[in-house]
Design a protein around this motif. Structure first.
Motif, short mmCIF file in Angstrom:
data_model
loop_
_atom_site.label_atom_id
_atom_site.label_comp_id
_atom_site.label_asym_id
_atom_site.label_seq_id
_atom_site.Cartn_x
_atom_site.Cartn_y
_atom_site.Cartn_z
N VAL A 300 -3.51 -2.36 -0.88
CA VAL A 300 -2.73 -1.00 -1.69
C VAL A 300 -1.45 -1.17 -1.10
O VAL A 300 -1.18 -0.87 0.07
CB VAL A 300 -3.33 0.33 -1.33
N LEU A 425 -7.73 6.43 -16.39
CA LEU A 425 -8.34 5.50 -15.32
C LEU A 425 -9.61 4.66 -15.93
O LEU A 425 -9.57 3.45 -15.56
CB LEU A 425 -8.73 6.20 -14.05
N LEU A 438 -0.33 2.53 -10.29
CA LEU A 438 -0.82 3.91 -10.52
C LEU A 438 0.44 4.58 -10.30
O LEU A 438 1.06 4.68 -9.20
CB LEU A 438 -2.04 4.46 -9.65
N ILE A 453 -9.87 10.83 -6.99
CA ILE A 453 -8.92 9.81 -7.21
C ILE A 453 -8.79 8.85 -6.17
O ILE A 453 -8.64 7.65 -6.13
CB ILE A 453 -7.88 10.38 -8.31
N GLN A 454 -8.27 9.84 -5.09
CA GLN A 454 -7.85 8.81 -3.95
C GLN A 454 -8.96 7.95 -3.41
O GLN A 454 -8.90 7.00 -2.78
CB GLN A 454 -7.34 9.93 -2.82
N VAL A 457 -9.37 4.93 -5.57
CA VAL A 457 -8.42 3.99 -5.21
C VAL A 457 -8.80 3.04 -4.00
O VAL A 457 -8.75 1.90 -4.00
CB VAL A 457 -7.11 4.67 -4.85
N LEU A 460 -11.90 0.80 -5.03
CA LEU A 460 -11.24 -0.37 -5.74
C LEU A 460 -10.53 -1.57 -4.78
O LEU A 460 -10.99 -2.63 -4.83
CB LEU A 460 -10.41 0.00 -6.82
N ALA A 461 -9.94 -1.14 -3.57
CA ALA A 461 -9.23 -1.99 -2.95
C ALA A 461 -10.42 -2.58 -2.15
O ALA A 461 -10.20 -3.78 -1.76
CB ALA A 461 -8.00 -1.18 -1.98
N VAL A 467 -3.68 -3.02 -5.67
CA VAL A 467 -3.28 -1.62 -6.34
C VAL A 467 -1.73 -1.42 -5.97
O VAL A 467 -1.42 -1.66 -4.72
CB VAL A 467 -4.18 -0.32 -5.79
N PHE A 469 0.45 1.70 -5.72
CA PHE A 469 0.52 3.30 -5.67
C PHE A 469 1.68 3.74 -5.74
O PHE A 469 2.52 3.71 -4.51
CB PHE A 469 -0.42 3.55 -4.55
N LEU A 480 -3.48 5.99 1.50
CA LEU A 480 -4.06 4.99 0.91
C LEU A 480 -3.39 3.59 1.27
O LEU A 480 -3.98 2.73 1.08
CB LEU A 480 -3.89 5.09 -0.50
N SER A 481 -2.26 3.51 1.66
CA SER A 481 -1.39 2.15 1.63
C SER A 481 -1.51 1.41 2.87
O SER A 481 -1.67 1.82 4.02
CB SER A 481 -0.06 2.55 1.23
#
Length: 517
Positions: A300, A425, A438, A453-454, A457, A460-461, A467, A469, A480-481
């Motif tokens: 991400v 999504l 996103l 949603i977080q 994400v 999914l990663a 991703v 973001f 998230l990153s």
């Protein structure tokens, strides 16, 4: 810059309040503008800048407070009344007639007449004189559309001056201009300032604010944060006041951009494998300067920056929504051409726009129809999905993402913001993308939907999806990153590994300093 303690404001507002259903856009805002100054109106998206401008120009009637012009309370019932009172606005999108000549645009509605007909020679002479007053080299007989956007904005300013504007509002006037065009615009702004015109300047480019503005007013969440002389407020302090960061932390961290090891949550495959996508020198003239960016499977990458920094513009190039003017893209180490969204989809790229109502969802269609839209487009409209298959797909994703209500035939426009985002999504996840872009996926939704949603994400990663973001909320980007790419004034200025020591304050310091790292 005038000595303000000796002058009376030409325009001021006291305790302005403006409400919309469920939202307080302005909450007791005070503002003042003096003759002969360039004054910046600053604030992030949703701070209330546009609402305040619309109150000043009569587009909105305030729900409380008063507007004072030349020391007298006034009621401005619309833009024509604002212009009659001496308040003119030049918007980012020039509101003129491109098929008419420059002279006709300057004097439209006020043409000199003789025997009831337009006196064309007098019109051209008067327009040429107005252009010369601002020391501009423009042929007033030429069609407006033969000139660049920059010159068209200057023509709009000339028109504003012909109606004896005491207050000139410039709303994002430099967003589509190159550096030489900005320099030309600033020359005109300074000349008008020296003539005593009060100029309200709205821009997201910090360097331009500090170059042209004498003072600034900062709004945050619909409230007045403060009024400052530009020379007395550092860029780090400005960023902190706009987005609520801690000043002490900013000062401590400003300019400190150490290289760090990759975050421990990042897998070995992420650091060692070939990037799914690599952009090299990718740019679009007037939108985003050349940038390099790599995104690996299962990674991400966050994009951080103030509104207008180029976050969305950078992402749109990767989806083919905008066409690049230079640079290249490699996907899975092979040259790729991303000239259209269809081409990007064929490479396994999906894009959830920040403007989900206008660029994402079709409000008049059902949840089912919105979910299957991208898959149907990929198949081609000559091969429609059977209705039974559509129902099966829609129900599966409604259950998987907990979309409420769980009725596939509900109109998507009737859903809450969070559930609309889940529908969007679902549409893209149905295409089984390798890269999911996103753009502000949690803006305007409730806390519960945001958390869901977080979590999605992150999952999914973990499953190997790449991703990109984008969010204005720095805490969300950090949560998230694995890496954070920082943008400022349409430039990617730093890439910071999220190794556990990265903080919102450090990102804000990077934005404020603009230092490359």
């Amino acid at each position: 810059m005038p000595a303000h303690h000796e002058q009376r404001p030409v325009l001021e507002v006291h305790g302005i309040r403006k409400e919309f259903p469920g939202v307080v856009a302005l909450d007791g805002v005070d503002f003042r503008l003096f003759p002969g100054e360039v004054h910046a109106l600053m604030g992030e998206n949703g701070a209330g800048k546009s609402t305040l401008i619309k109150v000043l120009t009569g587009v909105y009637e305030p729900d409380g407070g008063e507007v004072v012009l030349n020391g007298r309370p006034v009621r401005i019932d619309g833009p024509p009344q604002a212009q009659q009172a001496g308040i003119s606005t030049v918007y980012q999108e020039v509101n003129l007639c491109p098929n008419l000549s420059v002279a006709e645009n300057i004097l439209i509605g006020r043409e000199p007449r003789r025997f009831g007909l337009i006196h064309w020679s007098a019109l051209r002479s008067r327009a040429a004189r107005l252009v010369a007053d601002l020391d501009l080299d423009i042929d007033v007989t030429a069609p407006l559309n033969s000139y660049s956007i920059a010159v068209q904005q200057l023509v709009a300013i000339v028109r504003a001056m012909d109606v004896s504007a005491k207050v000139l509002i410039l709303d994002e006037p430099t967003s589509s201009l190159d550096r030489d065009e900005v320099r030309q615009l600033f020359t005109v702004i300074r000349r008008l300032r020296d003539q005593g015109v009060a100029i309200l300047f709205v821009s997201h480019f910090l360097d331009q604010i500090y170059e042209i503005c004498d003072r600034m007013t900062i709004l945050r969440n619909g409230r007045l944060e403060g009024e400052y002389a530009t020379s007395e407020l550092s860029q780090a302090d400005l960023v902190a006041r706009m987005i609520g960061g801690e000043l002490a932390s900013l000062e401590k961290l400003s300019g400190r951009h150490e290289t760090a090891t990759p975050t421990s949550t990042q897998t070995a495959s992420q650091t060692g494998t070939t990037p799914f996508l690599r952009a090299e020198g990718l740019a679009r003239s007037g939108a985003i300067e050349p940038y390099d960016l790599a995104i690996r499977p299962g990674e991400v990458v966050g994009l951080a920056g103030l509104l207008g920094s180029g976050r969305t513009e950078a992402a749109r190039l990767l989806f083919g929504a905008d066409r690049s003017t230079q640079g290249s893209v490699r996907i899975e180490d092979a040259a790729a051409t991303l000239r259209t969204p269809c081409a990007a989809i064929s490479y396994g790229i999906a894009f959830c726009s920040e403007d989900r109502k206008n660029e994402g969802l079709v409000g008049e269609l059902t949840v089912r129809e919105n979910i299957i839209l991208a898959l149907q487009a990929a198949r081609g409209w000559a091969r429609p999905l059977p209705r039974a298959k559509q129902d099966e797909i829609a129900l599966r994703w409604i259950q998987s993402l907990d979309i409420r209500p769980d009725n596939p035939e509900a109109l998507v426009r009737d859903l809450s913001g969070g559930n609309q985002q889940k529908v969007l999504l679902a549409r893209w996840l149905l295409t089984d993308p390798k890269l999911l872009i996103l753009d502000e996926p949690t803006r305007g939704i409730d806390i519960g939907a945001k958390a869901e949603i977080q979590k999605l994400v992150a999952e999914l990663a973990q499953e190997g999806m790449s991703v990109l973001f984008i969010s204005a909320e720095l805490e969300e980007v950090l949560r998230l990153s694995h890496r954070v790419a920082v943008l400022r004034d349409r430039r990617l200025v730093a890439e910071l590994p999220n190794d556990g020591s990265l903080t919102p304050e450090r990102i804000m310091a990077t934005i404020a300093s603009g230092a490359r790292s």
